[in-house]
Design an enzyme around this catalytic site. Structure first.
Site, PDB file in Angstrom:
ATOM      1  N   GLU A 182       0.464  -2.052  -9.700  1.00  0.00           N
ATOM      2  CA  GLU A 182       1.149  -3.331 -10.016  1.00  0.00           C
ATOM      3  C   GLU A 182       1.831  -3.265 -11.381  1.00  0.00           C
ATOM      4  O   GLU A 182       1.816  -4.225 -12.140  1.00  0.00           O
ATOM      5  CB  GLU A 182       0.162  -4.501  -9.984  1.00  0.00           C
ATOM      6  CG  GLU A 182      -0.278  -4.909  -8.608  1.00  0.00           C
ATOM      7  CD  GLU A 182       0.861  -5.111  -7.627  1.00  0.00           C
ATOM      8  OE1 GLU A 182       1.908  -5.634  -8.041  1.00  0.00           O
ATOM      9  OE2 GLU A 182       0.706  -4.717  -6.465  1.00  0.00           O
TER      10      GLU A 182
ATOM     11  N   THR B 180       6.206   2.583  -3.660  1.00  0.00           N
ATOM     12  CA  THR B 180       6.226   3.813  -4.474  1.00  0.00           C
ATOM     13  C   THR B 180       6.555   5.032  -3.617  1.00  0.00           C
ATOM     14  O   THR B 180       6.111   5.149  -2.473  1.00  0.00           O
ATOM     15  CB  THR B 180       4.842   3.986  -5.126  1.00  0.00           C
ATOM     16  OG1 THR B 180       4.523   2.776  -5.790  1.00  0.00           O
ATOM     17  CG2 THR B 180       4.839   5.127  -6.122  1.00  0.00           C
TER      18      THR B 180
ATOM     19  N   GLY C 118      -1.866   1.551  -0.062  1.00  0.00           N
ATOM     20  CA  GLY C 118      -3.255   1.439   0.394  1.00  0.00           C
ATOM     21  C   GLY C 118      -3.329   1.223   1.895  1.00  0.00           C
ATOM     22  O   GLY C 118      -2.558   0.442   2.456  1.00  0.00           O
TER      23      GLY C 118
HETATM   24  C1  LIG Z   1      -4.983   3.233  -7.046  1.00  0.00           C
HETATM   25  C2  LIG Z   1      -3.511   3.040  -6.823  1.00  0.00           C
HETATM   26  C3  LIG Z   1      -3.081   2.264  -5.772  1.00  0.00           C
HETATM   27  C4  LIG Z   1      -1.709   2.096  -5.521  1.00  0.00           C
HETATM   28  N1  LIG Z   1      -1.301   1.354  -4.437  1.00  0.00           N
HETATM   29  C5  LIG Z   1       0.024   1.266  -4.162  1.00  0.00           C
HETATM   30  C6  LIG Z   1       0.481   0.550  -2.992  1.00  0.00           C
HETATM   31  O1  LIG Z   1      -0.312  -0.007  -2.238  1.00  0.00           O
HETATM   32  N2  LIG Z   1       1.807   0.517  -2.719  1.00  0.00           N
HETATM   33  C7  LIG Z   1       2.721   1.138  -3.535  1.00  0.00           C
HETATM   34  O2  LIG Z   1       3.910   1.070  -3.241  1.00  0.00           O
HETATM   35  N3  LIG Z   1       2.329   1.799  -4.651  1.00  0.00           N
HETATM   36  C8  LIG Z   1       1.013   1.880  -4.980  1.00  0.00           C
HETATM   37  N4  LIG Z   1       0.592   2.563  -6.104  1.00  0.00           N
HETATM   38  C9  LIG Z   1       1.584   3.200  -6.954  1.00  0.00           C
HETATM   39  C10 LIG Z   1       1.755   2.516  -8.276  1.00  0.00           C
HETATM   40  O3  LIG Z   1       2.400   1.279  -8.098  1.00  0.00           O
HETATM   41  C11 LIG Z   1       2.529   3.445  -9.210  1.00  0.00           C
HETATM   42  O4  LIG Z   1       1.692   4.570  -9.445  1.00  0.00           O
HETATM   43  C12 LIG Z   1       2.876   2.756 -10.510  1.00  0.00           C
HETATM   44  O5  LIG Z   1       3.902   1.806 -10.311  1.00  0.00           O
HETATM   45  C13 LIG Z   1       3.351   3.750 -11.580  1.00  0.00           C
HETATM   46  O6  LIG Z   1       4.383   4.522 -11.117  1.00  0.00           O
HETATM   47  P1  LIG Z   1       4.324   6.112 -11.185  1.00  0.00           P
HETATM   48  O7  LIG Z   1       3.054   6.568 -10.595  1.00  0.00           O
HETATM   49  O8  LIG Z   1       5.586   6.613 -10.604  1.00  0.00           O
HETATM   50  O9  LIG Z   1       4.287   6.460 -12.726  1.00  0.00           O
HETATM   51  P2  LIG Z   1       5.545   6.863 -13.594  1.00  0.00           P
HETATM   52  O10 LIG Z   1       6.531   5.759 -13.573  1.00  0.00           O
HETATM   53  O11 LIG Z   1       6.003   8.215 -13.260  1.00  0.00           O
HETATM   54  O12 LIG Z   1       4.835   6.879 -15.022  1.00  0.00           O
HETATM   55  C14 LIG Z   1       4.348   8.083 -15.635  1.00  0.00           C
HETATM   56  C15 LIG Z   1       4.418   7.921 -17.150  1.00  0.00           C
HETATM   57  O13 LIG Z   1       5.783   7.701 -17.532  1.00  0.00           O
HETATM   58  C16 LIG Z   1       5.880   6.562 -18.359  1.00  0.00           C
HETATM   59  N5  LIG Z   1       7.129   5.836 -18.104  1.00  0.00           N
HETATM   60  C17 LIG Z   1       7.768   5.622 -16.927  1.00  0.00           C
HETATM   61  N6  LIG Z   1       8.863   4.876 -17.097  1.00  0.00           N
HETATM   62  C18 LIG Z   1       8.936   4.586 -18.402  1.00  0.00           C
HETATM   63  C19 LIG Z   1       9.826   3.814 -19.210  1.00  0.00           C
HETATM   64  N7  LIG Z   1      10.857   3.163 -18.677  1.00  0.00           N
HETATM   65  N8  LIG Z   1       9.592   3.742 -20.532  1.00  0.00           N
HETATM   66  C20 LIG Z   1       8.530   4.380 -21.077  1.00  0.00           C
HETATM   67  N9  LIG Z   1       7.646   5.103 -20.364  1.00  0.00           N
HETATM   68  C21 LIG Z   1       7.842   5.209 -19.050  1.00  0.00           C
HETATM   69  C22 LIG Z   1       4.682   5.696 -17.997  1.00  0.00           C
HETATM   70  O14 LIG Z   1       4.296   4.870 -19.077  1.00  0.00           O
HETATM   71  C23 LIG Z   1       3.619   6.751 -17.682  1.00  0.00           C
HETATM   72  O15 LIG Z   1       2.974   7.130 -18.880  1.00  0.00           O
HETATM   73  C24 LIG Z   1      -0.765   2.727  -6.372  1.00  0.00           C
HETATM   74  C25 LIG Z   1      -1.220   3.506  -7.454  1.00  0.00           C
HETATM   75  C26 LIG Z   1      -2.568   3.650  -7.684  1.00  0.00           C
HETATM   76  C27 LIG Z   1      -3.025   4.502  -8.842  1.00  0.00           C
END
Ligand SMILES: Cc1cc2nc3c(=O)[nH]c(=O)nc-3n(C[C@H](O)[C@H](O)[C@H](O)COP(=O)(O)OP(=O)(O)OC[C@H]3O[C@@H](n4cnc5c(N)ncnc54)[C@H](O)[C@@H]3O)c2cc1C
Length: 668
Positions: A434, A152, A191
């Site tokens: 995930e 991410t 993490g």
């Molecule tokens: C506690 C925690 C631990 C994590 N650990 C890791 C890690 O170890 N390594 C790592 O790489 N990442 C990690 N992450 C990141 C995590 O994988 C991402 O936060 C997750 O994949 C969601 O991506 P985003 O945050 O960019 O959300 P976004 O994709 O920006 O989503 C935001 C909103 O937009 C909506 N949305 C996005 N795309 C679409 C679509 N195509 N259609 C409809 N709606 C959509 C979603 O439903 C959501 O409501 C972690 C996150 C958390 C919270």
């Protein structure tokens, strides 16, 4: 179970009147007497170590102190783990699962090493060549190096193709050069990345011979192995405090012309040769196996966390007495209030639904992965669709359950020492990591739309969507509603099938009216998400029913598990009653009958609620809750926890002399 301090009299009464033997449930859940003994021995091995005690509860520490204390404990825990492995001489998966669960409980607000275990090791196994595995695998297993998984970025999480980190291959030095060209390309979230890990698997856009080759994985050393200083060009830090999981040490990472050897691209499938020639993977899907496995594992994790939350809330509800049911009578146990039962018992039942479904899905996952080894990919799309919608539906349900448990404990549930806020933080995080839940549901919906076209075309269907055929033929799964378990299972499938049909119809109609397929998809996405959820619910219900049918336990225990099954299926149906009234033969009268049946089930489960949560056999140190300990001495424990607050160590806080007194005496 934990220490045997005097038992609260209400809990004692509950245990006396329980109609089944909780130990039988424990043994069943563990998978046999030997397994129960093994689990308890492992728990004892870790929990009896005085070095793992908290002199001051972690909640009272600063963010920095919490991190440092967590690293101290993590080192103790992983040293013990290594010693344990040395003793047995091999890695046994079921034993490792028990250990992981104990470690999670000890490092209760997150483990900064966890990404090493859940991502780094599986990705090396799944994506690295044998030569690469020889370089890194044993070192990561032995914790000689600690890794994380950095995918991410600040600007992109869900949309992986939009990631901006670049890896350009230079054939003259036979190195990749990594760069973060923009602020939004900084890795954000991994993490342990902040201050803990010294290696990372980094997801980046590959360019060789001036040609863009797509997303690939690279093993990158981040810190000097002796000094732990970041290597040149590595910009690294921690992202700050979060709703929960504050000890995971999630970090950020940027690259400024960071050179890594060619051998550091994970090349099990795609390859870059010395001269920069690129060999494409024969099947891109092979790379996603690891992610699917992690998603599947989440079901087990959240079912256990939900079971913990239920244990706390049910034991507390048996001890807590409040208000008057009849004037002048003693205050009843709050567990006797029907609304309290309605809050808690369905989620207790849900923890079993998640557990049974998680086990079933893990078996499918194991089968599909062994087929992959033989080059058979046919079942991969079905597994992917299942893992997406079940991860989404189960984490959402578990998060709602944990929050409901907190609310059911009134004010005391809001205290950190109840452990309910922390459990909620752990579960709700899984709704995002995930794969964000809505996005996952839309992936399943895409599979369901394809499956629908196959059903319409009269093609053979994979087992978990075979029910769609009924909706195509117009044959009704529940021709006359008789409210049996089989009728309800069939009704869940019918609802899912009709929702799939409805989504396909309106999307098709929109396209026919000239809307582009992409816009039609977006315009229909609320319905699409709902049909994926309905599919997930149909599977959960079917699996719970199948698991109870296969039980080989005493009649007394089977009766209780069948009651939990009925409660789960009826409660879930009633919560979605609009769908059932719209798409099945269920009438408003049937609805009322089911409501009555559900209330009867709440009464039937009431005498066994404490017995069921006792059957989970959580050690007091694993429950880690003032409200949920085995002895039920909640008020003593709340007081003892409050007395550990650093603010209570002085009778007068220094802020009185510094600020309060001058203000009070200033005559203002
Ligand atoms: C506690 C925690 C631990 C994590 N650990 C890791 C890690 O170890 N390594 C790592 O790489 N990442 C990690 N992450 C990141 C995590 O994988 C991402 O936060 C997750 O994949 C969601 O991506 P985003 O945050 O960019 O959300 P976004 O994709 O920006 O989503 C935001 C909103 O937009 C909506 N949305 C996005 N795309 C679409 C679509 N195509 N259609 C409809 N709606 C959509 C979603 O439903 C959501 O409501 C972690 C996150 C958390 C919270």
């Amino acid at each position: 179970m934990g220490s045997r301090t005097p038992e609260n009299s209400d809990l004692k009464k509950e245990r006396r009147t329980c109609t089944f033997n909780p130990l039988e449930l424990t043994v069943f859940l563990d998978g046999g007497r030997k397994k129960t003994k093994e689990r308890r021995d492992i728990e004892k091995y870790f929990l009896s170590d005085p070095e793992l005690n908290d002199p001051v509860p972690m909640d009272f520490l600063s963010h920095k102190e919490k991190y440092e204390e967590t690293v101290r404990k993590a080192c103790v825990v992983y040293k013990k783990l290594k010693e344990m492995r040395k003793g047995t001489g091999s890695i046994d998966i079921s034993r490792e699962n028990i250990i992981t669960s104990v470690i999670h409980s000890i490092l209760k607000d997150g483990d900064p090493f966890s990404l090493n275990n859940v991502m780094m090791i599986p990705v090396i196994i799944g994506q690295a060549t044998p030569r690469q595995q020889a370089m890194w695998l044993q070192r990561t297993i032995n914790y000689e190096i600690i890794g994380t998984y950095a995918q991410t970025e600040l600007g992109h999480g869900t949309f992986i193709r939009g990631l901006e980190t670049t890896a350009h291959y230079d054939p003259t030095t036979q190195e990749f050069i990594l760069n973060s060209p923009t602020l939004t390309s900084y890795k954000w979230w991994p993490g342990g990345l902040g201050q803990t890990t010294n290696y990372a698997i980094v997801v980046a856009q590959l360019y060789t011979q001036g040609v863009y080759r797509g997303i690939h994985l690279f093993m990158v050393q981040l810190r000097n192995e002796e000094t732990h200083e970041p290597l040149p060009g590595i910009k690294i830090g921690e992202i700050g405090t979060k709703l929960g999981m504050n000890n995971v040490n999630n970090g950020f990472l940027g690259f400024e012309n960071v050179h890594i050897p060619r051998e550091h691209m994970l090349m099990k499938y795609s390859k870059v040769l010395e001269d920069g020639s690129y060999i494409k993977s024969t099947n891109e899907k092979l790379a996603y196996g690891g992610m699917t496995f992690v998603r599947v594992s989440i079901l087990k994790v959240v079912s256990t966390l939900l079971a913990k939350a239920c244990t706390i809330a049910i034991r507390y509800s048996a001890v807590r007495r409040q208000s008057e049911m009849k004037p002048g009578e003693p205050e009843p146990q709050i567990l006797d209030y029907r609304t309290q039962q309605y809050k808690l018992f369905p989620y207790l039942a849900a923890s079993f639904a998640l557990k049974f479904t998680g086990k079933w899905l893990l078996n499918i996952c194991t089968e599909v992965f062994s087929e992959l080894e033989e080059g058979k990919l046919e079942r991969l799309p079905e597994l992917h669709a299942l893992s997406c919608c079940l991860k989404a539906v189960c984490t959402t349900e578990a998060a709602q359950g944990a929050e409901t448990c907190r609310l059911a404990c009134g004010g005391h549930g809001y205290m950190m020492c109840s452990n309910l806020p922390s459990l909620y933080g752990l579960i709700t995080a899984a709704c995002t990591y995930e794969g964000e839940n809505t996005v996952l549901l839309l992936q399943t919906a895409r599979y369901l739309m394809k499956a629908w076209q196959q059903a319409v075309g009269g093609m053979a269907m994979t087992p978990t969507v075979a029910y769609l055929k009924q909706a195509v033929s117009g044959s009704n799964g529940t021709p006359c509603w008789e409210g049996s378990t089989a009728c309800i299972v069939s009704a869940f499938q019918q609802v899912a099938a009709r929702k799939v049909k409805h989504s396909a119809d309106i999307m098709g109609q929109r396209i026919q009216e000239g809307v582009s397929p992409e816009d039609a998809w977006n315009m229909t996405s609320v319905e699409l998400v709902q049909c994926a959820e309905a599919h997930g619910r149909a599977i959960l219900v079917e699996r719970f029913v199948a698991a109870v049918a296969e039980l080989n336990v005493s009649v007394a225990l089977k009766t209780v598990l069948a009651q939990l099954r009925d409660l789960y299926t009826i409660y879930t149906l009633l919560r979605n009653s609009g769908d059932f009234l719209m798409y099945t033969e269920m009438t408003p009268l049937d609805y009322c009958n089911l409501q009555n049946r559900m209330e009867t089930l709440l009464s039937e489960l009431r005498p066994n609620a404490v017995g069921i949560v006792d059957g989970f056999d959580f050690h007091d140190d694993i429950i880690a809750s003032t409200l949920g300990s085995w002895d039920g001495q909640v008020y003593d424990r709340l007081f003892a926890a409050a007395s550990k607050s650093p603010l209570n160590q002085d009778t007068v806080n220094e802020s009185f002399h510094k600020y309060l007194k001058p203000m009070l005496k200033s005559g203002l």
